[in-house]
Design an enzyme around this catalytic site. Structure first.
Site, PDB file in Angstrom:
ATOM      1  CD  GLU A  93       2.973   8.706  13.247  1.00 33.22           C
ATOM      2  OE1 GLU A  93       2.502   9.584  13.989  1.00 33.22           O
ATOM      3  OE2 GLU A  93       3.930   8.913  12.504  1.00 33.22           O
ATOM      4  CB  CYS A 113      11.837   3.063  17.533  1.00 31.88           C
ATOM      5  SG  CYS A 113      12.954   1.883  16.736  1.00 31.88           S
ATOM      6  CB  CYS A 117      17.753   5.679  13.114  1.00 31.45           C
ATOM      7  SG  CYS A 117      17.706   3.872  13.050  1.00 31.45           S
ATOM      8  CB  CYS A 120      14.350   8.050  12.641  1.00 28.15           C
ATOM      9  SG  CYS A 120      12.745   7.410  13.120  1.00 28.15           S
ATOM     10  N   GLY A 162       8.871   2.022  15.031  1.00 28.97           N
ATOM     11  CA  GLY A 162       9.402   0.790  15.612  1.00 28.97           C
ATOM     12  C   GLY A 162      10.280   0.014  14.657  1.00 28.97           C
ATOM     13  CD  GLU A 163      14.363  -3.437  13.330  1.00 26.01           C
ATOM     14  OE1 GLU A 163      14.991  -2.603  12.687  1.00 26.01           O
ATOM     15  OE2 GLU A 163      13.917  -4.492  12.827  1.00 26.01           O
ATOM     16  CB  SER A 194      11.621  -2.194   6.817  1.00 23.86           C
ATOM     17  OG  SER A 194      11.162  -1.618   8.011  1.00 23.86           O
ATOM     18  CB  SER A 216      16.804   0.981   7.150  1.00 19.47           C
ATOM     19  OG  SER A 216      17.170   2.312   7.273  1.00 19.47           O
ATOM     20  CG  LEU A 217      22.972   0.149   3.254  1.00 24.87           C
ATOM     21  CD1 LEU A 217      23.359  -1.007   4.138  1.00 24.87           C
ATOM     22  CD2 LEU A 217      23.263  -0.207   1.794  1.00 24.87           C
ATOM     23  CG  ASN A 292       9.166  13.937   5.004  1.00 27.58           C
ATOM     24  OD1 ASN A 292       9.015  15.104   4.637  1.00 27.58           O
ATOM     25  ND2 ASN A 292       8.218  13.035   4.894  1.00 27.58           N
TER      26      ASN A 292
HETATM   27  S1  SF4 Z   1      14.409   1.579  13.306  1.00 30.41           S
HETATM   28 FE1  SF4 Z   1      13.004   2.831  12.065  1.00 30.41          FE
HETATM   29  S2  SF4 Z   1      11.560   3.727  13.571  1.00 30.41           S
HETATM   30 FE2  SF4 Z   1      13.331   2.953  14.719  1.00 30.41          FE
HETATM   31  S3  SF4 Z   1      14.658   4.741  14.974  1.00 30.41           S
HETATM   32 FE3  SF4 Z   1      15.378   3.598  13.141  1.00 30.41          FE
HETATM   33  S4  SF4 Z   1      14.292   4.552  11.410  1.00 30.41           S
HETATM   34 FE4  SF4 Z   1      13.225   5.191  13.286  1.00 30.41          FE
END
Ligand code: SF4
Length: 360
Positions: A93, A113, A117, A120, A162-163, A194, A216-217, A292
């Protein structure tokens, strides 16, 4: 089905080499790239300033594929979510977020992914596969096709499923295509990649491309971050913040730190104090992201008052801190939510959520 390869599955270097090998004059290369990426030609026949023989040769060897948008959801706030079906029936998406002067498209780089995390939804799906550079770039082209002629995508952020740096080569090639003058020709300042903190890949990426970087901290201690972003167990906060200090900063003058606020987890003034300490010496800004919530999510969105207090604490100490407005909540706005809903009846594929790949 012709069985011929998709011309857009070639990298710019491979396509250039193919045309060279055919003895095509150099000035034609740009013409071919522009037809493919700027004019979005659906067939070689359309490429009217190429010779008939070159058009015929291209058609003998290649096809031009396009990705199909299967579902579009429009939010009350104008955010639109696009679900794509890939050739192997997997789905991904992208989210188009309009505001006054920008149309920002958030794109995916993997099916699922591996980073797991804990806040997520995509992280719970596991990794199925990497996207090719074509599948990454085609999200931009397909959404542009869908929204033209009324609007134009101005910014692209690699913050969907995804990362990005775990799919390094395809992401690098896709960024090249987005910013190349002969391809999509977006400004380098309008493209943001990111990462959840893949330190070696981050530094390598910074050497190759000077688009913007977001990290992403979300946690301010290793103990907290080990749970929230498990890649921290491999590259801890000390390593991550050192990599941010060492990050090559040519045009990009600062790193964006993404901080998802989770009720009672990372939203205290003590967290804000530690965050300020971590950012010392790094040209940076902070995006505070209200969580969210999704069905079954283990965390809760923090109160608005807590969020504003956190922001004020940072602002009062001269840290630029923006609250990223939560968009598209009525259309399953969190990353991975639409895909998860559409696939609810399919068991998740891929790796176990807690495992961090040894290759990272
Ligand atoms: S890297 Fe991004 S998409 Fe992958 S689990 Fe972490 S927050 Fe979610």
């Amino acid at each position: 089905m012709t069985g011929l390869p998709n011309i857009k599955s070639l990298t710019l270097a491979q396509l250039t080499q193919t045309l060279k090998d055919w003895g095509v004059e150099g000035y034609r290369f740009d013409q071919v790239f522009r037809w493919l990426y700027q004019k979005d030609a659906a067939s070689f026949e359309e490429m009217s300033n190429l010779s008939k023989s070159l058009r015929a040769k291209l058609a003998e060897h290649f096809v031009i594929e396009r990705m199909t948008v299967t579902t579009v959801r429009q939010s009350e706030d104008g955010t639109r979510k696009f679900l794509f079906q890939l050739s192997d029936k997997e789905s991904i998406e992208s989210v188009l977020i309009p505001n006054e002067e920008r149309q920002t498209l958030c794109i995916s780089t993997q099916v699922g992914c591996a980073m797991a995390c804990s806040f997520c939804l995509t992280g719970t799906l596991g990794l199925t596969r990497n996207l090719s550079h074509y599948e990454i770039v085609e999200q931009v082209m397909a959404v542009q096709r869908a929204v033209a002629p009324d609007s134009r995508i101005t910014n692209v952020v690699y913050m969907g499923m995804g990362e990005p740096l775990h799919n390094f080569d395809n992401v690098v090639e896709s960024v090249r295509l987005l910013i190349d003058e002969q391809a999509l020709n977006l400004s380098k300042n309008k493209v943001t990649v990111s990462t959840s903190g893949l330190v070696p890949q981050m530094l390598k990426f910074g050497e190759l491309l000077d688009v913007k970087l977001a990290v992403s901290l979300t946690g301010t201690t290793d103990e907290m971050r080990d749970v929230l972003i498990p890649v921290n167990r491999k590259y801890d906060l000390k390593a991550l913040m050192q990599a941010c200090r060492d990050y090559p900063m040519k045009r990009r003058n600062r790193i964006t730190f993404e901080y998802t606020l989770l009720k009672g987890v990372n939203d205290s003034i003590e967290d804000a104090k530690r965050l300020i300490k971590l950012l010392e010496g790094i040209p940076s800004k902070v995006n505070l992201i209200p969580f969210n919530e999704y069905p079954g999510s283990p965390y809760q969105r923090c109160e608005d008052a807590t969020m504003f207090r956190f922001q004020k604490y940072l602002l009062d100490r001269h840290i630029q801190a923006n609250i990223r407005t939560s968009r598209g909540r009525d259309i399953l706005g969190a990353c991975g939510q639409l895909k998860a809903e559409m696939e609810r009846k399919r068991p998740p594929k891929g790796r176990a959520a807690e495992t961090i790949p040894a290759s990272m």
